[in-house]
Design a protein around this motif. Sequence first.
Motif, PDB file in Angstrom:
ATOM      1  N   LEU A   5     -73.275 -87.907 -44.162  1.00  0.00           N
ATOM      2  CA  LEU A   5     -74.444 -87.176 -44.532  1.00  0.00           C
ATOM      3  C   LEU A   5     -75.126 -86.573 -43.126  1.00  0.00           C
ATOM      4  O   LEU A   5     -75.571 -85.564 -43.183  1.00  0.00           O
ATOM      5  N   ALA A  32     -81.491 -87.234 -48.795  1.00  0.00           N
ATOM      6  CA  ALA A  32     -80.053 -87.286 -49.108  1.00  0.00           C
ATOM      7  C   ALA A  32     -79.363 -88.426 -49.194  1.00  0.00           C
ATOM      8  O   ALA A  32     -78.646 -89.191 -49.933  1.00  0.00           O
ATOM      9  N   GLU A  33     -79.948 -89.427 -48.002  1.00  0.00           N
ATOM     10  CA  GLU A  33     -79.350 -90.682 -47.808  1.00  0.00           C
ATOM     11  C   GLU A  33     -79.763 -91.618 -49.295  1.00  0.00           C
ATOM     12  O   GLU A  33     -78.904 -92.372 -49.548  1.00  0.00           O
ATOM     13  N   ALA A  36     -77.731 -90.721 -52.159  1.00  0.00           N
ATOM     14  CA  ALA A  36     -76.629 -91.310 -51.959  1.00  0.00           C
ATOM     15  C   ALA A  36     -76.437 -92.801 -52.279  1.00  0.00           C
ATOM     16  O   ALA A  36     -75.577 -93.054 -53.066  1.00  0.00           O
ATOM     17  N   TYR A  59     -80.022 -83.263 -52.822  1.00  0.00           N
ATOM     18  CA  TYR A  59     -79.345 -84.129 -54.156  1.00  0.00           C
ATOM     19  C   TYR A  59     -77.975 -83.577 -54.150  1.00  0.00           C
ATOM     20  O   TYR A  59     -77.222 -84.318 -54.699  1.00  0.00           O
ATOM     21  N   PRO A  62     -75.089 -85.229 -51.710  1.00  0.00           N
ATOM     22  CA  PRO A  62     -74.511 -86.412 -52.206  1.00  0.00           C
ATOM     23  C   PRO A  62     -73.673 -86.667 -53.636  1.00  0.00           C
ATOM     24  O   PRO A  62     -72.637 -87.096 -53.814  1.00  0.00           O
ATOM     25  N   SER A  66     -70.067 -87.564 -54.127  1.00  0.00           N
ATOM     26  CA  SER A  66     -69.868 -89.058 -54.597  1.00  0.00           C
ATOM     27  C   SER A  66     -68.552 -89.119 -55.425  1.00  0.00           C
ATOM     28  O   SER A  66     -68.105 -90.429 -55.755  1.00  0.00           O
TER      29      SER A  66
END
Length: 663
Positions: A5, A32-33, A36, A59, A62, A66
């Motif tokens: 990321l 984002a982290e 994720a 969002y 990730p 995913s």
Amino acid sequence: MSPSLSEVFSLAGPLAQSIPGYRTRTQQLEMAERVAAALADNRVLVAEAGTGTGKTYAYLVPALLSGGKVIVSTGTKTLQDQLFNRDLPTVRDALKAPVKIALLKGRANYVCHYHLDRALSDGRFLAKEDAGHARAIARFAKTTQSGDKGECNDVPESSPVWSMVTSTRENCLGQDCPSHKDCFVLAARRQALEADVVVVNHHLFFADVILKDEGMAELLPACNAVIFDEAHQLPETASLFFGDSVSTAQVTDLARDTKIEALASARDCLDLPPACATLEKAAKDLRLTLGVEPARYTLAQLEARAGFDNYLVGLVNTLEHFAAILETQAERSEGLESCWQRSLELLAGFRRWRAGDDAKKAGGANDGAAELENDGPGSVRWGEATTYSLQLNATPLAIGEIFRKQMSGHPRAWIFTSATLAVQKDFGHYCAEMGLVDAESACWESPFDYGSQAVLYAPQGLPEPNSPGFIEAVAKAAFPVVQASGGRAFFLCTSLRAMRRMHELLQDFLEREGLDYPLLLQGEGSKNELLERFRRLGNAILVGSQSFWEGVDVRGEALSLVVIDKLPFAPPDDPVLSARIERMNREGRNAFMEYQLPRAVINVKQGAGRLIRDESDRGVLMICDPRLITKPYGKRVWRSLPPMKRTRELAEVVDFFAAGALA
């Protein structure tokens, strides 16, 4: 291997290389982290991200990396279209992610071949313009891939013809439909089932969770994550769908559809046409027992209306007779069979509502909020009159437990995000309302420099909001600020009455001062048309109510002043709110501090969020409610707002605008 990321969001990463003017934001990467991690571990995350954080990409990145199936639900169809047509393709192309995306809306958004053919052959349009719209829709239906009415530019979304050429859950013929193979709704559902990321909206999500009819029932079991954007709207939407409702509009639609089906398949049944007319009249008579103006009514207010109960009984009896006639004709066509089934469902709905009504009477309750136990566990019955229709509702007073049950079962991640979920960084109110017991939460401030970009102005000497002449005092206090800003203003009012009065007063002030600032009023055109005009004019003043408090993005100098007349507490006489207050107070809780104030704070944050939309924006937020300063709870409101410079002096506001003009 997928990039990390930090690589994706770096200045050398794929987003920076693909998106002109891309900037790195620490808040965006951190969010984002967290998203994720929640996706990887099937956790619940509640995330507030201030304006300018870039939460959509935070969002989406990730989600696309995913490797699972993700449903993204938005608050409005406008944002739904923006996500599907702009944001998702941008991120997918930048990441070179091999993911299929799909857009799924409720069935009322797709042209129905069967109902279009019926409407054209029946030809009973109220106006010449309507007939032209129907022909335009027929041309559109032959060339469109999706059948989505949002893509039919030749026909306005407000055209009454759309209700005649789209299906509802009640009047869809399903597999018995002669156009079943070409159905746009089924095509959209198939694409959604095959896609990796599906974009829906909150209304569709909850309608389907309850009715199992919009295609989500098949989607949910297969998905690994649900992401709610604009999640602050969920409590309201969920309450709507977790309740029960029935309306006179459904009755008049049934009468209209039956009339068309009878012409096609039962011309010799002489009882049906007069029965349709009688049913339509019974529905209109019930609506006419209430005032002309749209309003909400408690059960007590409905019962007190002369004739209401008699006309409700009359409608139930008329429906009963109507269903009996339809039963004798149901075998003659799929359409008549469908109308018969609908008549039985509507009859059951009105009977259910009346049964609750009778149970209240038996229990001796004398208002719509008090004896809730007699009306099912924690629900309130009430009515809402619109211009042409009356909807009778039974609404749950708490949705947390119901929603928690919907979340249980298949393990998946649930992400709730918005710019406005917390009160002073506390998510307790939101999590309690939604039943999110073990949710993680996180809050990121906006990256904008509010200290230099914005001023919060609370004028001195204004009367209390319930005083006579309050709106006049607000207009008088705000007009010098409008002059200093050169127009370029939003006036956000908490009621339609205040909005109309504010518009009159501003018109008088502008004429008296000879100022040529265009004055726009909510309702003079569609929301999008008004916003487009506001942006284009550059020095306009727009007076609006609820519609313009959120979901509005005007960047640059065209919007430099936002005036809020008063703190947006929901009216305490609202049937659902008064019942919730009653219930919380009976439980020994403080309904004002636990429920009314947090909701008002979130609404103020939404309104305030219209002002600064970009790193270069400058502006003044003027809140005219003296309770912001005089009441102890006022601190909770302004401390929840972005860290703007604060003043009570008009001269400082005038200097701020003057400094901007010189810059």
